[in-house]
Design a protein around this motif. Structure first.
Motif, PDB file in Angstrom:
ATOM      1  N   PRO A   1      40.285  -2.645 -55.166  1.00 44.77           N
ATOM      2  CA  PRO A   1      39.511  -1.814 -56.091  1.00 44.77           C
ATOM      3  C   PRO A   1      39.545  -0.330 -55.725  1.00 44.77           C
ATOM      4  O   PRO A   1      39.427   0.525 -56.607  1.00 44.77           O
ATOM      5  CB  PRO A   1      38.081  -2.380 -55.988  1.00 44.77           C
ATOM      6  CG  PRO A   1      38.048  -3.159 -54.724  1.00 44.77           C
ATOM      7  CD  PRO A   1      39.441  -3.665 -54.514  1.00 44.77           C
TER       8      PRO A   1
ATOM      9  N   ASN B   1      29.617  -5.622 -62.317  1.00 41.65           N
ATOM     10  CA  ASN B   1      30.936  -6.072 -61.877  1.00 41.65           C
ATOM     11  C   ASN B   1      30.966  -6.590 -60.439  1.00 41.65           C
ATOM     12  O   ASN B   1      32.031  -6.776 -59.871  1.00 41.65           O
ATOM     13  CB  ASN B   1      31.939  -4.921 -62.016  1.00 41.65           C
ATOM     14  CG  ASN B   1      32.169  -4.543 -63.459  1.00 41.65           C
ATOM     15  OD1 ASN B   1      32.941  -5.183 -64.173  1.00 41.65           O
ATOM     16  ND2 ASN B   1      31.476  -3.507 -63.906  1.00 41.65           N
TER      17      ASN B   1
ATOM     18  N   THR C   1      33.122   5.401 -59.456  1.00 40.15           N
ATOM     19  CA  THR C   1      32.276   4.308 -58.976  1.00 40.15           C
ATOM     20  C   THR C   1      33.083   3.215 -58.298  1.00 40.15           C
ATOM     21  O   THR C   1      32.662   2.658 -57.287  1.00 40.15           O
ATOM     22  CB  THR C   1      31.463   3.707 -60.133  1.00 40.15           C
ATOM     23  OG1 THR C   1      30.629   4.718 -60.693  1.00 40.15           O
ATOM     24  CG2 THR C   1      30.587   2.549 -59.645  1.00 40.15           C
ATOM     25  N   GLN C   2      34.240   2.914 -58.836  1.00 39.11           N
ATOM     26  CA  GLN C   2      35.025   1.807 -58.306  1.00 39.11           C
ATOM     27  C   GLN C   2      35.472   2.066 -56.866  1.00 39.11           C
ATOM     28  O   GLN C   2      35.270   1.238 -55.980  1.00 39.11           O
ATOM     29  CB  GLN C   2      36.249   1.539 -59.182  1.00 39.11           C
ATOM     30  CG  GLN C   2      36.986   0.273 -58.801  1.00 39.11           C
ATOM     31  CD  GLN C   2      37.950  -0.177 -59.880  1.00 39.11           C
ATOM     32  OE1 GLN C   2      38.018   0.424 -60.950  1.00 39.11           O
ATOM     33  NE2 GLN C   2      38.686  -1.231 -59.615  1.00 39.11           N
TER      34      GLN C   2
ATOM     35  N   SER D   1      42.756   5.439 -61.561  1.00 40.06           N
ATOM     36  CA  SER D   1      42.123   5.673 -62.857  1.00 40.06           C
ATOM     37  C   SER D   1      41.986   7.156 -63.202  1.00 40.06           C
ATOM     38  O   SER D   1      42.440   7.543 -64.268  1.00 40.06           O
ATOM     39  CB  SER D   1      40.772   4.963 -62.932  1.00 40.06           C
ATOM     40  OG  SER D   1      40.927   3.588 -62.783  1.00 40.06           O
TER      41      SER D   1
ATOM     42  N   TRP E   1      27.138  -0.189 -63.515  1.00 41.19           N
ATOM     43  CA  TRP E   1      28.503  -0.715 -63.557  1.00 41.19           C
ATOM     44  C   TRP E   1      28.808  -1.532 -62.300  1.00 41.19           C
ATOM     45  O   TRP E   1      29.444  -2.578 -62.365  1.00 41.19           O
ATOM     46  CB  TRP E   1      29.495   0.450 -63.672  1.00 41.19           C
ATOM     47  CG  TRP E   1      30.905   0.006 -63.933  1.00 41.19           C
ATOM     48  CD1 TRP E   1      31.492  -0.196 -65.141  1.00 41.19           C
ATOM     49  CD2 TRP E   1      31.886  -0.314 -62.944  1.00 41.19           C
ATOM     50  NE1 TRP E   1      32.798  -0.614 -64.977  1.00 41.19           N
ATOM     51  CE2 TRP E   1      33.064  -0.699 -63.631  1.00 41.19           C
ATOM     52  CE3 TRP E   1      31.900  -0.309 -61.561  1.00 41.19           C
ATOM     53  CZ2 TRP E   1      34.225  -1.072 -62.988  1.00 41.19           C
ATOM     54  CZ3 TRP E   1      33.062  -0.682 -60.905  1.00 41.19           C
ATOM     55  CH2 TRP E   1      34.210  -1.049 -61.617  1.00 41.19           C
ATOM     56  N   PHE E   2      28.340  -1.034 -61.162  1.00 41.39           N
ATOM     57  CA  PHE E   2      28.550  -1.755 -59.898  1.00 41.39           C
ATOM     58  C   PHE E   2      27.888  -3.125 -59.946  1.00 41.39           C
ATOM     59  O   PHE E   2      28.493  -4.140 -59.579  1.00 41.39           O
ATOM     60  CB  PHE E   2      27.980  -0.928 -58.740  1.00 41.39           C
ATOM     61  CG  PHE E   2      27.984  -1.655 -57.424  1.00 41.39           C
ATOM     62  CD1 PHE E   2      29.162  -1.855 -56.727  1.00 41.39           C
ATOM     63  CD2 PHE E   2      26.806  -2.151 -56.890  1.00 41.39           C
ATOM     64  CE1 PHE E   2      29.172  -2.522 -55.509  1.00 41.39           C
ATOM     65  CE2 PHE E   2      26.798  -2.823 -55.668  1.00 41.39           C
ATOM     66  CZ  PHE E   2      27.976  -3.008 -54.979  1.00 41.39           C
TER      67      PHE E   2
ATOM     68  N   VAL F   1      34.421  -8.297 -59.442  1.00 41.21           N
ATOM     69  CA  VAL F   1      35.286  -7.329 -58.765  1.00 41.21           C
ATOM     70  C   VAL F   1      35.001  -7.231 -57.268  1.00 41.21           C
ATOM     71  O   VAL F   1      35.882  -7.468 -56.431  1.00 41.21           O
ATOM     72  CB  VAL F   1      35.145  -5.925 -59.411  1.00 41.21           C
ATOM     73  CG1 VAL F   1      36.008  -4.901 -58.669  1.00 41.21           C
ATOM     74  CG2 VAL F   1      35.518  -5.971 -60.881  1.00 41.21           C
ATOM     75  N   PHE F   2      33.766  -6.890 -56.933  1.00 40.03           N
ATOM     76  CA  PHE F   2      33.472  -6.525 -55.546  1.00 40.03           C
ATOM     77  C   PHE F   2      33.243  -7.710 -54.616  1.00 40.03           C
ATOM     78  O   PHE F   2      33.706  -7.696 -53.471  1.00 40.03           O
ATOM     79  CB  PHE F   2      32.263  -5.582 -55.504  1.00 40.03           C
ATOM     80  CG  PHE F   2      32.518  -4.287 -56.208  1.00 40.03           C
ATOM     81  CD1 PHE F   2      33.341  -3.328 -55.649  1.00 40.03           C
ATOM     82  CD2 PHE F   2      31.965  -4.044 -57.457  1.00 40.03           C
ATOM     83  CE1 PHE F   2      33.602  -2.132 -56.305  1.00 40.03           C
ATOM     84  CE2 PHE F   2      32.218  -2.855 -58.120  1.00 40.03           C
ATOM     85  CZ  PHE F   2      33.032  -1.896 -57.544  1.00 40.03           C
TER      86      PHE F   2
ATOM     87  N   GLN G   1      42.814   0.868 -57.243  1.00 40.80           N
ATOM     88  CA  GLN G   1      42.690   0.902 -58.701  1.00 40.80           C
ATOM     89  C   GLN G   1      41.822   2.066 -59.142  1.00 40.80           C
ATOM     90  O   GLN G   1      42.112   2.739 -60.135  1.00 40.80           O
ATOM     91  CB  GLN G   1      42.108  -0.422 -59.199  1.00 40.80           C
ATOM     92  CG  GLN G   1      43.020  -1.619 -59.010  1.00 40.80           C
ATOM     93  CD  GLN G   1      42.336  -2.932 -59.348  1.00 40.80           C
ATOM     94  OE1 GLN G   1      41.255  -2.943 -59.938  1.00 40.80           O
ATOM     95  NE2 GLN G   1      42.956  -4.041 -58.965  1.00 40.80           N
ATOM     96  N   GLY G   2      40.730   2.297 -58.385  1.00 45.91           N
ATOM     97  CA  GLY G   2      39.838   3.401 -58.720  1.00 45.91           C
ATOM     98  C   GLY G   2      40.509   4.755 -58.570  1.00 45.91           C
ATOM     99  O   GLY G   2      40.299   5.658 -59.376  1.00 45.91           O
TER     100      GLY G   2
END
Length: 240
Positions: A192, A35, A203-204, A199, A31-32, A39-40, A195-196
């Motif tokens: 992020p 994205n 991971t985020q 959730s 996922w990292f 994202v990152f 946001q993480g």
């Protein structure tokens, strides 16, 4: 849009959902990686830009103030007191105090970030200039150097280690404070992370937090390297 993972926390729908993502693993590399570009990487670039702007502006202001205080000793106490006062204000509180005047903007964040760099940069620069041995200054005067030449050729070079020490502290502190700025603007690695946590998707915020730590370590190492290049005489002295 979000993807529900049964009894697990809701997960940002940023791509295909793997087993690790479904189970909300501590860190899902797939996922990292998927994205990173969306994202990152943008968050990392924003984080670096906000940090560089704040430290750069703060260094210019603090350096100029330290030079003035070096020549005009009476300025040290008021400037030092003012920068210390700014440093004691909690970051989030300062952001909120500035919002009515400058709005929810990068300007608000940068004013606060610059304020937090001033005390360390001012004190370390002034300390470095003041710790130059008087005998060294007298040698410069005996050579016929003017006060300005002594500053440029003798005092500033010898003050470099102290100045860079302050720069290291200010940079690492700013990198951490930029994360808090996510409460004001949707930029930087704090975004992020926030946001993480909302959730909560492990991971985020784990990945964003690790990137912030890596950025601080890289910035600190870079400044140390620059310091060694600018002060080769310190390596010679240690070798002896």
């Amino acid at each position: 849009m979000i993807v529900a993972a049964g009894p697990h926390p809701v997960i940002p729908d940023f791509g295909p959902v793997s087993r690790c993502v479904q189970d909300n693993g501590f860190f899902c590399a797939d996922w990292f990686t998927a994205n990173w570009d969306s994202v990152f990487w943008p968050a990392l670039v924003q984080h670096v830009r906000l940090t560089v702007m704040a430290v750069g502006i703060g260094f210019v202001l603090a350096f100029a103030a330290a030079l003035l205080a070096h020549f005009k000793g009476w300025l040290e106490r008021p400037v030092g007191g003012f920068t210390a006062f700014l440093y004691t204000i909690p970051p989030l509180a300062l952001f909120e105090l500035l919002v009515p005047g400058t709005g929810v903007s990068v300007l608000t964040v940068e004013i606060a970030l610059v304020a937090y760099t001033l005390m360390v940069l001012f004190k370390n620069t002034l300390t470095g200039l003041r710790e130059v041995p008087p005998d060294v200054r007298r040698v410069g005067e005996g050579m016929g150097l003017t006060r300005r030449q002594i500053l440029v050729r003798i005092e500033l070079p010898l003050a470099v280690p102290s100045i860079l020490s302050g720069l290291r502290i200010a940079t690492v502190t700013t990198i951490s404070t930029v994360e808090i700025a996510a409460f004001i603007i949707d930029q930087g690695l704090g975004s992020p992370i926030l946001q993480g946590l909302q959730s909560p998707f492990n991971t985020q915020f784990v990945a964003a937090g690790a990137l912030a730590v890596a950025l601080a370590l890289a910035a600190d190492g870079l400044i140390v390297l620059v310091g060694r290049l600018l002060t080769p005489w310190t390596r010679t002295r240690r070798a002896v």
